[in-house]
Motif scaffolding. Structure first.
Motif, PDB file in Angstrom:
ATOM      1  N   PHE A 175       1.007  -0.489   0.012  1.00 28.82           N
ATOM      2  CA  PHE A 175       0.088  -0.452  -0.081  1.00 28.82           C
ATOM      3  C   PHE A 175       1.004   0.985  -0.124  1.00 28.82           C
ATOM      4  O   PHE A 175       2.145   1.623   1.001  1.00 28.82           O
ATOM      5  CB  PHE A 175      -1.235   0.035   1.233  1.00 28.82           C
ATOM      6  N   THR A 176       1.052   2.120  -0.613  1.00 26.40           N
ATOM      7  CA  THR A 176       1.507   3.312  -0.726  1.00 26.40           C
ATOM      8  C   THR A 176       1.023   4.267  -0.403  1.00 26.40           C
ATOM      9  O   THR A 176       1.492   5.510   0.062  1.00 26.40           O
ATOM     10  CB  THR A 176       1.787   3.424  -2.075  1.00 26.40           C
ATOM     11  N   GLY A 177      -0.423   4.456  -0.186  1.00 26.14           N
ATOM     12  CA  GLY A 177      -1.284   5.619   0.548  1.00 26.14           C
ATOM     13  C   GLY A 177      -1.795   6.728  -1.378  1.00 26.14           C
ATOM     14  O   GLY A 177      -1.348   6.035  -1.503  1.00 26.14           O
ATOM     15  N   PHE A 178      -1.874   8.093  -0.389  1.00 28.90           N
ATOM     16  CA  PHE A 178      -2.448   8.738  -1.921  1.00 28.90           C
ATOM     17  C   PHE A 178      -1.139   8.910  -2.434  1.00 28.90           C
ATOM     18  O   PHE A 178      -0.302   9.352  -1.612  1.00 28.90           O
ATOM     19  CB  PHE A 178      -3.152   9.793  -0.789  1.00 28.90           C
ATOM     20  N   VAL A 179      -1.347   9.352  -3.680  1.00 31.02           N
ATOM     21  CA  VAL A 179      -0.404   9.378  -4.463  1.00 31.02           C
ATOM     22  C   VAL A 179      -0.832  11.238  -5.167  1.00 31.02           C
ATOM     23  O   VAL A 179      -1.782  10.683  -5.666  1.00 31.02           O
ATOM     24  CB  VAL A 179       0.880   8.839  -5.141  1.00 31.02           C
ATOM     25  N   GLN A 180       0.274  12.198  -5.694  1.00 34.52           N
ATOM     26  CA  GLN A 180      -0.462  13.604  -5.875  1.00 34.52           C
ATOM     27  C   GLN A 180      -0.638  12.326  -7.607  1.00 34.52           C
ATOM     28  O   GLN A 180       0.199  11.947  -8.279  1.00 34.52           O
ATOM     29  CB  GLN A 180       0.258  14.344  -6.774  1.00 34.52           C
ATOM     30  N   ALA A 181      -1.198  13.264  -8.919  1.00 33.28           N
ATOM     31  CA  ALA A 181      -1.518  12.452 -10.564  1.00 33.28           C
ATOM     32  C   ALA A 181      -0.224  12.143 -10.949  1.00 33.28           C
ATOM     33  O   ALA A 181       0.165  11.257 -11.768  1.00 33.28           O
ATOM     34  CB  ALA A 181      -2.177  12.991 -11.290  1.00 33.28           C
ATOM     35  N   ASP A 182       0.668  13.363 -10.656  1.00 33.07           N
ATOM     36  CA  ASP A 182       2.111  13.613 -11.403  1.00 33.07           C
ATOM     37  C   ASP A 182       2.627  11.975 -10.890  1.00 33.07           C
ATOM     38  O   ASP A 182       3.961  12.118 -11.099  1.00 33.07           O
ATOM     39  CB  ASP A 182       2.426  14.653 -11.729  1.00 33.07           C
ATOM     40  N   GLU A 183       2.594  11.524  -9.812  1.00 32.24           N
ATOM     41  CA  GLU A 183       3.782  10.564  -9.409  1.00 32.24           C
ATOM     42  C   GLU A 183       2.902   9.334 -10.232  1.00 32.24           C
ATOM     43  O   GLU A 183       3.459   8.283  -9.876  1.00 32.24           O
ATOM     44  CB  GLU A 183       3.549  10.622  -8.021  1.00 32.24           C
ATOM     45  N   LEU A 184       1.705   8.966 -10.278  1.00 32.94           N
ATOM     46  CA  LEU A 184       1.189   7.938 -10.972  1.00 32.94           C
ATOM     47  C   LEU A 184       2.099   7.412 -12.038  1.00 32.94           C
ATOM     48  O   LEU A 184       2.037   5.874 -12.266  1.00 32.94           O
ATOM     49  CB  LEU A 184      -0.231   8.252 -11.845  1.00 32.94           C
ATOM     50  N   PRO A 185       2.678   8.033 -12.901  1.00 36.13           N
ATOM     51  CA  PRO A 185       3.857   7.233 -14.142  1.00 36.13           C
ATOM     52  C   PRO A 185       4.595   6.496 -12.958  1.00 36.13           C
ATOM     53  O   PRO A 185       5.421   5.285 -13.804  1.00 36.13           O
ATOM     54  CB  PRO A 185       4.124   8.326 -14.784  1.00 36.13           C
ATOM     55  N   ARG A 186       5.135   6.739 -12.202  1.00 33.74           N
ATOM     56  CA  ARG A 186       6.292   6.557 -11.440  1.00 33.74           C
ATOM     57  C   ARG A 186       5.162   4.978 -11.631  1.00 33.74           C
ATOM     58  O   ARG A 186       6.263   3.614 -11.743  1.00 33.74           O
ATOM     59  CB  ARG A 186       6.809   6.654 -10.556  1.00 33.74           C
ATOM     60  N   PHE A 187       4.566   4.162 -11.000  1.00 34.31           N
ATOM     61  CA  PHE A 187       3.772   3.356 -10.765  1.00 34.31           C
ATOM     62  C   PHE A 187       3.330   2.478 -11.667  1.00 34.31           C
ATOM     63  O   PHE A 187       3.300   1.444 -11.604  1.00 34.31           O
ATOM     64  CB  PHE A 187       2.298   3.371  -9.197  1.00 34.31           C
TER      65      PHE A 187
END
Length: 190
Positions: A175-187
């Protein structure tokens, strides 16, 4: 025109504002048929009252359209549309990250081996399908124990699913918790 997505106090205030000042009110939502509202008389009546008196509705899925119709919207006043996202941006950023130095470290952190890594991105609440996701994962790991699951997001039910993961002793669920939309490409790259 006021476009309102929900049934919270702010949405009610917007609805009353429109009624008072003779403005158009449009309901907008990603509603579900079995979201529990039918079990609460007050919530059901509130939805029926607002939706039935809205000038129009915007549904983000065909299921949401059915809900709008169930609560009194006129079929010719419901627009079904997808929620637009910048897909090309995500493709480009994800491809770029896969060729960068961070990729190997992220892959190793969230992925145990050669098996697939399943990714879920969203608010961690029951009505978003998390019971079904974890049931499916349970079935998969019986056959393929090396499969990993990465849950990107946060919500009121997160602790419930973290507890389930501990009870099931699944070492490959993260579980990563909340991430900002600009961080989504990492995942997405992982």
């Amino acid at each position: 025109i006021v476009l309102s997505g929900g049934f919270a106090p702010a949405n009610l205030a917007a609805f009353f504002y429109c009624a008072l000042f003779r403005k158009r009110f449009v309901s907008w939502g990603e509603l579900k048929l079995n979201d529990g509202t039918e079990n609460c008389i007050i919530q059901g009546r509130l939805r029926r009252w607002i939706i039935g008196r809205s000038d129009a509705a915007i549904a983000s899925t065909s299921e949401a359209k059915e809900v709008f119709l169930r609560y009194g919207a006129r079929e010719d006043h419901v627009l079904t549309t997808i929620m637009p996202i910048e897909v090309e941006h995500f493709h480009q950023k994800t491809a770029s990250l896969r060729n960068g130095p961070e990729y190997a470290a992220l892959r190793q952190k969230y992925h145990s081996g050669a098996g697939p890594l399943l990714l879920s991105v969203g608010r961690v609440v029951r009505m978003k399908g998390y019971p079904e996701l974890f049931d499916i994962y349970r079935q998969i790991v019986k056959i393929r124990p090396e499969v990993s699951l990465l849950v990107v997001g946060d919500g009121p039910d997160r602790s419930t699913y973290e507890r389930q993961v501990r009870q099931e002793r699944w070492p490959n669920v993260h579980f990563t918790g909340f991430v900002q939309a600009d961080e989504l490409p990492r995942f997405l790259a992982v």
